[in-house]
Design an enzyme around this catalytic site. Structure first.
Site, PDB file in Angstrom:
ATOM      1  N   TYR A   1      38.541  55.783  99.001  1.00 53.23           N
ATOM      2  CA  TYR A   1      38.674  57.066  99.700  1.00 53.23           C
ATOM      3  C   TYR A   1      37.333  57.500 100.270  1.00 53.23           C
ATOM      4  O   TYR A   1      36.389  57.788  99.529  1.00 53.23           O
ATOM      5  CB  TYR A   1      39.267  58.148  98.775  1.00 53.23           C
ATOM      6  CG  TYR A   1      40.724  57.889  98.394  1.00 53.23           C
ATOM      7  CD1 TYR A   1      41.496  56.948  99.093  1.00 53.23           C
ATOM      8  CD2 TYR A   1      41.331  58.567  97.347  1.00 53.23           C
ATOM      9  CE1 TYR A   1      42.820  56.703  98.753  1.00 53.23           C
ATOM     10  CE2 TYR A   1      42.663  58.324  97.006  1.00 53.23           C
ATOM     11  CZ  TYR A   1      43.391  57.383  97.715  1.00 53.23           C
ATOM     12  OH  TYR A   1      44.706  57.143  97.374  1.00 53.23           O
TER      13      TYR A   1
ATOM     14  N   SER B   1      49.673  49.882  92.210  1.00 52.44           N
ATOM     15  CA  SER B   1      50.121  50.731  93.315  1.00 52.44           C
ATOM     16  C   SER B   1      50.620  49.825  94.441  1.00 52.44           C
ATOM     17  O   SER B   1      50.007  48.780  94.715  1.00 52.44           O
ATOM     18  CB  SER B   1      48.951  51.585  93.797  1.00 52.44           C
ATOM     19  OG  SER B   1      49.323  52.380  94.885  1.00 52.44           O
TER      20      SER B   1
ATOM     21  N   SER C   1      52.160  60.587  99.184  1.00 49.57           N
ATOM     22  CA  SER C   1      52.549  61.133 100.512  1.00 49.57           C
ATOM     23  C   SER C   1      53.971  61.681 100.484  1.00 49.57           C
ATOM     24  O   SER C   1      54.804  61.347 101.334  1.00 49.57           O
ATOM     25  CB  SER C   1      52.375  60.098 101.624  1.00 49.57           C
ATOM     26  OG  SER C   1      51.012  59.879 101.880  1.00 49.57           O
TER      27      SER C   1
ATOM     28  N   GLY D   1      52.399  62.736 104.577  1.00 46.75           N
ATOM     29  CA  GLY D   1      51.057  63.011 105.115  1.00 46.75           C
ATOM     30  C   GLY D   1      51.039  64.231 106.024  1.00 46.75           C
ATOM     31  O   GLY D   1      50.107  64.412 106.804  1.00 46.75           O
ATOM     32  N   GLY D   2      52.060  65.083 105.938  1.00 43.70           N
ATOM     33  CA  GLY D   2      52.120  66.294 106.767  1.00 43.70           C
ATOM     34  C   GLY D   2      52.962  66.079 108.022  1.00 43.70           C
ATOM     35  O   GLY D   2      53.340  67.044 108.684  1.00 43.70           O
TER      36      GLY D   2
ATOM     37  N   PHE E   1      56.282  67.937 108.963  1.00 46.21           N
ATOM     38  CA  PHE E   1      56.279  69.285 109.545  1.00 46.21           C
ATOM     39  C   PHE E   1      56.065  69.256 111.054  1.00 46.21           C
ATOM     40  O   PHE E   1      56.359  70.212 111.746  1.00 46.21           O
ATOM     41  CB  PHE E   1      55.166  70.145 108.933  1.00 46.21           C
ATOM     42  CG  PHE E   1      55.256  70.220 107.443  1.00 46.21           C
ATOM     43  CD1 PHE E   1      56.189  71.054 106.841  1.00 46.21           C
ATOM     44  CD2 PHE E   1      54.432  69.452 106.636  1.00 46.21           C
ATOM     45  CE1 PHE E   1      56.296  71.117 105.469  1.00 46.21           C
ATOM     46  CE2 PHE E   1      54.535  69.512 105.266  1.00 46.21           C
ATOM     47  CZ  PHE E   1      55.468  70.335 104.671  1.00 46.21           C
TER      48      PHE E   1
END
Ligand code: NAP
Length: 304
Positions: free
Chosen positions: A57, A162, A214, A218-219, A222
């Site tokens: 990250y 993961s 997520s 990840g948004g 919207f």
């Protein structure tokens, strides 16, 4: 406001909070050290005690920013569970040589990445270390050797994976003395392949909880203008009214948490109000017909 409870991740595994604060986007939150500490304390107060990091990250910068905040109040360490991940070797955009990002599950790579994460976070132990992505060159014996060494030295308490397929999960598990504690996978109304490809079946079978990443795509859920996203927003809003939810985020968390593999949900927001909304979503209960309405809205067809 509801308090988020802790849940057992796997047989003999650790307890994590049912909502986990993700720190992938920390670098974009524009918070100084004190604000980062305040945010951390606020979600701990809601019961969200588990935090998710990864060596990749922001090329390690997110762990550094988190470590700086933790240093302001070291007593916080005992109140949280820290998860980090290893295995993606990115290349800096400034790199001029012809090279590619790649995966690295070598013993040496795992030990080095973990040391770096511990140093950046400023802690002596991780509560869990996950293989970030399946490495097609993974030698499960080497991974097991590295995990055993990290366990013996007390640097890592538990291990997981993961984005693994169920066969990759079984391969690694076959070489380990303790149960893998999770498979952290993408799970949201736009992409929920894991529901049908055997990934969540396997976790349910082993009583190992997935960590859903997520959850809000990840948004994009919207903002996307695709027919799928529009159908989903309409259905999620309708369900929000039926369930008495304040926002469609809450409906999505209720949808994910209804899955019988008993996921814990990762939050990606840096907005305390949205974290609070997520915590309040835990009281919402969806029935099967409502769950399938999201499925149908996403696929654009009825179930067969
Ligand atoms: N294992 C893996 O391969 C993997 C991959 C990706 C992520 N992860 C983990 O999962 C965590 C969560 O992933 P994610 O960040 O993609 O989560 P997410 O919850 O799907 O997306 C978070 C993004 O959505 C925005 N958002 C939230 N609510 C919104 C709303 N009502 N309207 C508009 N935008 C909204 C947030 O902005 P604001 O901050 O402004 O609210 C943020 O930019 C990460 O932090 C990381 O720890 C793991």
């Amino acid at each position: 406001m509801s308090t988020v409870n802790k849940v057992l991740m796997a047989p003999d595994g650790p307890e994590f909070s049912q909502l986990v604060q993700g720190y992938w986007r920390l670098g974009s939150w524009d918070m100084d050290k004190q604000a980062r500490l305040t945010f951390l304390k606020q979600h701990i107060e809601m019961g969200i005690s588990t935090v998710d990091h990864a060596a990749i990250y922001d090329a390690g910068h997110c762990e550094t920013l988190f470590g700086e905040a933790l240093k302001l109040d070291p007593s916080i360490r005992e109140q949280i569970e820290i998860v980090s991940k290893f295995g993606i070797n990115g290349i800096a955009s400034s790199h001029t040589e012809k090279r590619v990002s790649h995966y690295d599950c070598s013993k040496q790579g795992i030990l080095a990445s973990t040391e770096n994460s511990l140093r950046r976070l400023g802690v002596e132990q991780l509560d869990a270390l996950l293989v970030h992505r399946p490495d097609f060159l993974m030698d499960a014996d080497q991974v097991a050797e590295a995990f055993n060494e990290l366990k013996q030295s007390g640097k890592v308490k538990h291990f997981g994976v993961s984005n693994f397929t169920s066969s990759q999960f079984d391969l690694l598990q076959s070489r380990l003395p303790a149960a893998l504690i999770t498979n952290q996978v993408e799970f949201n109304p736009i992409n929920f392949d894991v529901v049908a490809d055997g990934t969540l079946d396997q976790l349910q079978q082993y009583r190992v909880r997935p960590m859903a990443w997520s959850c809000l795509a990840g948004g994009t859920i919207f903002s996307a203008q695709t027919p799928q996203a529009k159908r989903l927003r309409a259905t999620l809003s309708e369900l929000g009214e039926e369930l008495g939810a304040d926002s469609i985020d809450q409906v999505i968390y209720a949808w994910i948490l209804k899955h019988p593999s008993n996921p814990v949900a990762l939050l990606g927001t840096g907005n305390t109000k949205r974290v609070k909304d997520a915590a309040n979503a835990l009281t919402l209960k969806m029935n099967a017909e409502q769950w399938y309405r999201v499925w149908v809205a996403s696929k654009g067809v009825n179930v067969p």
